[in-house]
Design an enzyme around this catalytic site. Structure first.
Site, mmCIF file in Angstrom:
data_model
loop_
_atom_site.group_PDB
_atom_site.id
_atom_site.type_symbol
_atom_site.label_atom_id
_atom_site.label_comp_id
_atom_site.label_asym_id
_atom_site.label_seq_id
_atom_site.Cartn_x
_atom_site.Cartn_y
_atom_site.Cartn_z
ATOM 1 N N ASP A 89 -5.478 20.509 15.876
ATOM 2 C CA ASP A 89 -4.090 20.624 16.322
ATOM 3 C C ASP A 89 -3.711 19.551 17.332
ATOM 4 O OD1 ASP A 89 -3.431 22.815 14.823
ATOM 5 O OD2 ASP A 89 -4.084 24.244 16.357
ATOM 6 N N ARG A 148 -8.892 28.900 19.359
ATOM 7 C CA ARG A 148 -8.075 29.072 20.573
ATOM 8 C C ARG A 148 -7.608 30.515 20.746
ATOM 9 N NH1 ARG A 148 -3.832 24.565 19.720
ATOM 10 N NH2 ARG A 148 -2.823 25.571 21.489
ATOM 11 N N TYR A 186 -17.301 24.349 17.434
ATOM 12 C CA TYR A 186 -16.257 23.981 18.382
ATOM 13 C C TYR A 186 -16.742 24.330 19.776
ATOM 14 C CZ TYR A 186 -12.518 23.160 14.963
ATOM 15 O OH TYR A 186 -11.723 22.648 13.966
ATOM 16 N N ARG A 200 -8.388 19.840 9.884
ATOM 17 C CA ARG A 200 -7.384 19.384 10.837
ATOM 18 C C ARG A 200 -7.763 19.827 12.240
ATOM 19 N NH1 ARG A 200 -2.345 21.989 7.458
ATOM 20 N NH2 ARG A 200 -2.784 20.893 5.505
#
Lengths: 246, 246
Positions: A52, A198, A110, A50
């Site tokens: 966000d 994050r 990422y 997933r």
């Protein structure tokens, strides 16, 4: 029946996240609408993981089964004709029936983009986070390197109890590069906890501002550290799922 | 009373254009709201010229008079605090009372950004126009060079009758540069007619696709040519007011 592996780029700004939601638009929902139209039946589209709400992807990987075999190049064009412009299929391939976008993944990269200057130019706003206070990129790189290796990342998870098996993950590299006001973070690992990237970037920003020392990362990851650390989460708009490794 | 000259960058996507409109948000309207708040009275903000709905600016220049003298650096911060994030004041200066953003301008540079590849990546979408068919950049540069000089640009105006005095304008340079799938157009001149830049770029795209020959630009600009040529207008999203010269 053919199994397709697609690479998908998206601007996550207008979506509640990758996963299908009842409350509003999702990337998975849009992909399933398009794929179901082409397949002439309800199709389930499975992602590598997933992302966000508000998080983007350069190359999310998904798979789905299509009863009508369509040449991959035509699949790319046909999907993009049906999809909204902020979601683009960038490549397609027919893969073995046991390929699974999530389970077959060996790792992920990422990237996080941050603009560090008094004023954020409007053209940067959609895809760059912003911090107007000067950040020390060297200190952030020092701290980022300390995330590398096998660690229990529970302090950097928004909800460690949500993880089914373990909060231990492996990070192979974590770089922080500055080019003028542009700071880019690139982190690779075998997998990430909910909001882990994050949270790590949020913590690095505290290090960059001088509110935390680089060594404090090692202390938080130390097995003896309490699992209650509150780590700030960096804004979603700067985060991209960059690459999935198979 | 002090006259301020401001450089303003904006993402024009959400606006009806620079000029104040009754029907919806405008750049000028947002600037006047912020400046009037700071001046504690209704202030008129004058731009170097209008930009159309959806057109962006890297450095639009505006002027206004403020009864309260505010240091320029504070003016930048105070304006940005009041303005929406897609409009940013990037610099401010106190200028002579006879400075006029429009009348004092000696020339302008516009840039146009176009992505030329089968798929437009979602991150390019807000500020790049897109053409999926291969374009010949050399032919477009040949054609662009033919716009340079003093010409009657009526065929490249959306509405030549709207121009008060003359449709003759001077273009000093017009470059077309390709870097992979990215094509950027940069045009400088003493001033431009309504939709002239997008009409010229729209015509260059026809040349790039092979639908028109580069020489046809010279024919259209020839004084004997009929003033009824229908020239396609390139989409607003790729256009930036780049610089105003004084």
């Amino acid at each position: 029946m053919a199994r397709y592996k697609l690479a998908v780029a998206y601007d996550g700004t207008a979506y509640l996240g990758f996963q299908i939601q009842n409350q509003g638009p999702s990337i998975q929902g849009e992909l399933e609408k398009a794929a179901s139209y082409l397949a002439c039946e309800q199709v389930r589209v499975n992602g590598s993981g997933r992302t966000d709400a508000g998080v983007h992807a350069r190359a999310q990987i998904v798979h789905f089964d299509c009863p009508k075999p369509i040449p991959p190049a035509s699949m790319v064009r046909a999907m993009n004709t049906r999809l909204p412009e902020d979601i683009r299929v960038t490549s397609a391939a027919i893969v073995a029936p046991d390929f699974d976008a999530r389970r077959s993944a060996k790792g992920k990269e990422y990237r996080y983009f941050l603009y560090n200057a008094p004023i954020l130019p409007p053209v940067m706003r959609p895809f760059w986070a912003w911090d107007h206070k000067p950040l020390d990129a060297d200190a952030m790189q020092d701290a980022a390197s300390r995330f590398c290796g096998n660690h229990d990342f529970a302090p950097f998870s928004a909800n460690p109890h949500r993880e089914l098996f373990t909060t231990v993950r492996y990070i192979s590299s974590f770089s922080v590069k500055r080019s003028g006001p542009r700071i880019s973070f690139a982190v690779r690992g075998d997998g990430f906890l909910y909001k882990q990237v994050r949270s790590m970037v949020g913590y690095l920003l505290r290090v960059g501002r001088g509110s935390e020392k680089p060594e404090s990362v090692s202390e938080l990851l130390d097995e003896a550290a309490p699992r209650t650390a509150r780590v700030p989460t960096a804004p979603a708009c700067g985060l991209f799922l960059w690459k999935v490794f198979y």
